[in-house]
Design an enzyme around this catalytic site. Structure first.
Site, PDB file in Angstrom:
ATOM      1  N   ASP A 193       0.812  -1.211   0.000  1.00 21.44           N
ATOM      2  CA  ASP A 193       0.000   0.000   0.000  1.00 21.44           C
ATOM      3  C   ASP A 193       0.847   1.264   0.000  1.00 21.44           C
ATOM      4  O   ASP A 193       0.396   2.315  -0.434  1.00 21.44           O
ATOM      5  CB  ASP A 193      -0.931  -0.010   1.218  1.00 21.44           C
ATOM      6  CG  ASP A 193      -1.877   1.174   1.230  1.00 21.44           C
ATOM      7  OD1 ASP A 193      -2.612   1.339   0.243  1.00 21.44           O
ATOM      8  OD2 ASP A 193      -1.869   1.934   2.216  1.00 21.44           O
ATOM      9  N   MET A 274      -7.460   5.623   3.104  1.00 25.45           N
ATOM     10  CA  MET A 274      -7.664   6.741   2.184  1.00 25.45           C
ATOM     11  C   MET A 274      -6.450   7.001   1.289  1.00 25.45           C
ATOM     12  O   MET A 274      -6.494   7.888   0.441  1.00 25.45           O
ATOM     13  CB  MET A 274      -7.975   8.014   2.979  1.00 25.45           C
ATOM     14  CG  MET A 274      -9.273   7.963   3.751  1.00 25.45           C
ATOM     15  SD  MET A 274     -10.715   7.758   2.675  1.00 25.45           S
ATOM     16  CE  MET A 274     -10.633   9.254   1.696  1.00 25.45           C
ATOM     17  N   ARG A 275      -5.371   6.227   1.474  1.00 33.65           N
ATOM     18  CA  ARG A 275      -4.181   6.492   0.668  1.00 33.65           C
ATOM     19  C   ARG A 275      -4.468   6.289  -0.821  1.00 33.65           C
ATOM     20  O   ARG A 275      -3.946   7.027  -1.666  1.00 33.65           O
ATOM     21  CB  ARG A 275      -3.025   5.603   1.118  1.00 33.65           C
ATOM     22  CG  ARG A 275      -1.719   5.908   0.384  1.00 33.65           C
ATOM     23  CD  ARG A 275      -0.556   5.075   0.884  1.00 33.65           C
ATOM     24  NE  ARG A 275      -0.024   5.629   2.114  1.00 33.65           N
ATOM     25  CZ  ARG A 275      -0.013   4.985   3.273  1.00 33.65           C
ATOM     26  NH1 ARG A 275      -0.519   3.764   3.341  1.00 33.65           N
ATOM     27  NH2 ARG A 275       0.486   5.529   4.356  1.00 33.65           N
ATOM     28  N   ALA A 276      -5.301   5.314  -1.158  1.00 32.61           N
ATOM     29  CA  ALA A 276      -5.607   5.062  -2.565  1.00 32.61           C
ATOM     30  C   ALA A 276      -6.270   6.274  -3.212  1.00 32.61           C
ATOM     31  O   ALA A 276      -5.957   6.628  -4.357  1.00 32.61           O
ATOM     32  CB  ALA A 276      -6.506   3.834  -2.687  1.00 32.61           C
TER      33      ALA A 276
END
Length: 665
Positions: A193, A274-276
């Protein structure tokens, strides 16, 4: 310096080249992970990118490449006087798989820090890569703690070195590129991720394209300089386009409509956190700038999703990366309207277990027809008779979370998360004289060693007079990874479909646990007249799961052959990796057929493991009202313990194995 292969001369690999260029335009995208088979130009493309990076101004004499326009106020070489700078090419720094922590983050001179109170710091590779490219080949083989340090620095834009109360910080902003061959093992999901984008690469199957690859490579090898000169014009054009895109990037507008599409796409594919969303937004913006536009379009969002989401959908190592492009298009179309629309959620992924857009469970069975893939088919509780013909593979039952499985004693193997071991990381248990370079100082032991000699050394000030002989290395206890070797009976006596499905489910669960604990795994199967090494010891547990899924059953039970083959695998692996301790998990009903004196021969083979002190557990798969207890006898010969197939419940199998290991200790 050797002439790199021109970036524009790389044949095909469009996604790889695009992902690298987007990171060159906007390093905030977060780097790229390149996954693919060997020999697919992964390293060539990464090294070629460095020649396209724009030149940069650096403060003269600064070992940390500070920007003269905005120097790092905390730079260890600072403060910097304004005006003095030099212009040079951006660096590409390679991190070797076997690098130490000191080589990555830098090293403090502990002796000077203790005796003089001076922060004498030798920069590491993170400092060298600042404002350039940091390339990690075979990143999946890098030790976990180094990957953690690397990704923390990439996320924070700074590197911190802490040693016994002495702290140094410096800027470390770089374009992070990692390459890996999935056959050699996967990265953990939380590490996956942290890479902004990922691309899958494979060799072309088109003869014409393969011919062109060979032609260009041979021409480059014959005369690198002349070959590079032929591509100089194209290289200059791409370099100028990168510069123009960087200048345009601040002007690109990410509208509410595009943001809504990004959020809806991440929600539809059920990515964690929420990184995506943030990475997709930055990637879509970089795509627009690369195209020379100031507005993000739906096509930018779609391409960003294809690059930023596949690796974030993996829940475990058995999930194949990738996106359902039809579902992606439906989501973008549904949320591409006006903000007044109030679309209903897509009902397709609803259902027990949170299936959201993950078709793999329905598509996964291999090696059999649709009926053979269902564990219920052909049940009835009756095992196939010994010597029966080969049966098609059955699907494993649903894997489950296991408890800790460990090998008794204290080892010294590779860092992992399973058994007790003496490692470089963990709790401090003592001190010793350093063997080679000092890496972890034991402060109290060092002071204790130096204290009796202060008067003889003429100490007159407040500082402690420390010599090299006084330094003490901290000994630490942490966790190691082990070799878990599965030896699975695939003979006719094991062919009852319900039973084999449960057996496969238990092994699959332990494979998942092995992945999480950074073990190597191997798989030996036996049936008919011989035993096969279905998978040599590897870190790729998904490869083991694939072999297990397609495992057919039938034939006689050459138990001795299976044990001897497993013993041979351990012998060879002990030569390759003597520090890694093994655990053998034998899955069988204990029957031995075929050949002269099969039971006696199996007993002699089992005693070889006991003589070597190999930790083992036998999963007894015998069923029916009358049980012979052969697996229990076999466990006694192995020096291990047997558990029955009836005990293979979702919450019990790993606990039973743990109990076995505790009793063996």
């Amino acid at each position: 310096m050797s002439t790199p292969f021109p970036f524009t001369a790389v044949v095909g690999q469009d996604d790889l080249r695009l992902a690298l260029l987007l990171n060159a335009v906007s390093p905030a995208v977060g780097g790229v992970l390149v996954r693919g088979e060997k020999g697919t130009a992964k390293s060539t493309a990464v090294r070629a990118l460095s020649a396209l990076m724009p030149t940069l101004d650096v403060v003269s004499g600064c070992r940390f490449s500070c920007d003269p326009g905005s120097p790092d106020p905390g730079c260890p070489d600072g403060p910097h006087e304004p005006g003095a700078f030099e212009t040079r090419a951006a660096r590409m720094v390679e991190l070797p798989v076997g690098a130490s922590e000191d080589r990555l983050v830098g090293a403090l001179d502990i002796e000077r820090a203790l005796s003089e109170g001076v922060k004498a710091f030798e920069p590491g590779l993170l400092a060298d890569a600042h404002r350039g490219i940091l390339y990690v080949d075979e990143v999946n083989l890098l030790h976990d703690h180094l990957v953690d340090l690397l990704l923390d620095a990439a996320a924070m834009g700074a590197s911190y070195v802490e040693r016994e109360g002495v702290s140094v910080r410096h800027a470390a902003r770089f374009l992070l590129v990692g390459t890996m061959n999935p056959e050699e093992g996967e990265l953990r999901p939380q590490l996956l991720d942290r890479f902004g984008l990922t691309v899958e690469v494979a060799a072309s199957r088109e003869p014409d394209q393969r011919v062109e690859v060979v032609r260009r490579r041979l021409a480059y090898d014959d005369d690198p300089a002349a070959f590079a000169a032929r591509w100089a014009e194209e290289e200059a054009a791409v370099r100028a386009r990168i510069v123009a895109a960087r200048e345009l990037l601040p002007s690109v507008r990410l509208g509410d409509g595009a943001l809504r599409q990004i959020a809806a796409t991440c929600a539809a594919f059920e990515v964690d956190g929420m990184r995506a969303d943030i990475v997709m937004a930055r990637t879509a913006t970089a795509l627009a700038a690369w195209a020379g536009r100031t507005e993000v379009l739906a096509e930018d969002v779609r391409q960003a999703a294809l690059l930023a989401l596949p690796h974030r959908r993996r829940r475990n190592p058995f999930d194949a990366p990738g996106l359902d492009e039809d579902k992606l298009d439906e989501t973008l179309e549904e949320f591409g309207g006006s903000d007044d629309d109030d679309p209903d959620p897509d009902p397709g992924p609803d259902g027990p277990g949170g299936g959201g857009g993950q078709p793999e469970p329905d598509d996964a069975p291999q090696g059999g027809d649709d009926t053979a893939a269902r564990p219920e088919a052909g049940e009835g509780g009756q095992p196939q008779p010994t010597g029966a013909g080969e049966q098609s593979a059955v699907r494993a039952s649903e894997p489950f979370r296991t408890k800790v499985l460990s090998v008794p004693g204290i080892g010294e193997g590779a860092a992992g998360r399973r058994s007790r071991a003496r490692t470089e990381h963990g709790r401090t248990t003592g001190a010793r004289r350093p063997r080679g370079a000092l890496t972890k100082l034991h402060l109290a032991a060092t002071v204790q060693a130096a204290a009796p000699h202060q008067r003889a050394r003429g100490r007159s000030g407040p500082g402690l007079v420390v010599r090299r002989d006084d330094l003490r290395q901290a000994t630490r206890e942490g966790r190691e990874g082990n070799l878990v070797l599965f030896v699975v009976d695939a003979s006719g006596s094991m062919a009852a479909r319900q039973r084999m499905s449960a057996v496969k489910g238990a092994v699959l669960s332990l494979l998942l646990d092995a992945y999480q604990r950074r073990d190597k795994v191997g798989l030996v199967t036996f049936r008919g007249t011989e035993a096969d090494v279905a998978l040599p010891p590897t870190s790729s547990v998904d490869a083991a799961a694939a072999r297990l899924e397609t495992l057919p059953t039938g034939g006689r039970t050459p138990l001795a052959a299976g044990l001897l083959r497993a013993h041979d695998v351990l012998r060879v692996e002990r030569l390759r990796d003597p520090a890694r301790r093994p655990l053998v998990v034998l899955v069988t009903d204990g029957r031995a057929t075929g050949g002269p004196e099969p039971v006696a021969l199996a007993g002699r083979a089992a005693r070889l493991f006991a003589a070597d002190g190999v930790a083992s557990v036998v999963v007894d798969c015998e069923s029916g009202p009358v049980r012979l207890g052969l697996a229990g006898q076999l466990a006694g010969e192995l020096g291990g313990t047997a558990v029955t197939l009836d005990e293979l419940r979702a919450d019990s199998i790993a606990g039973l194995v743990k109990d076995v290991q505790r009793r063996a200790a």
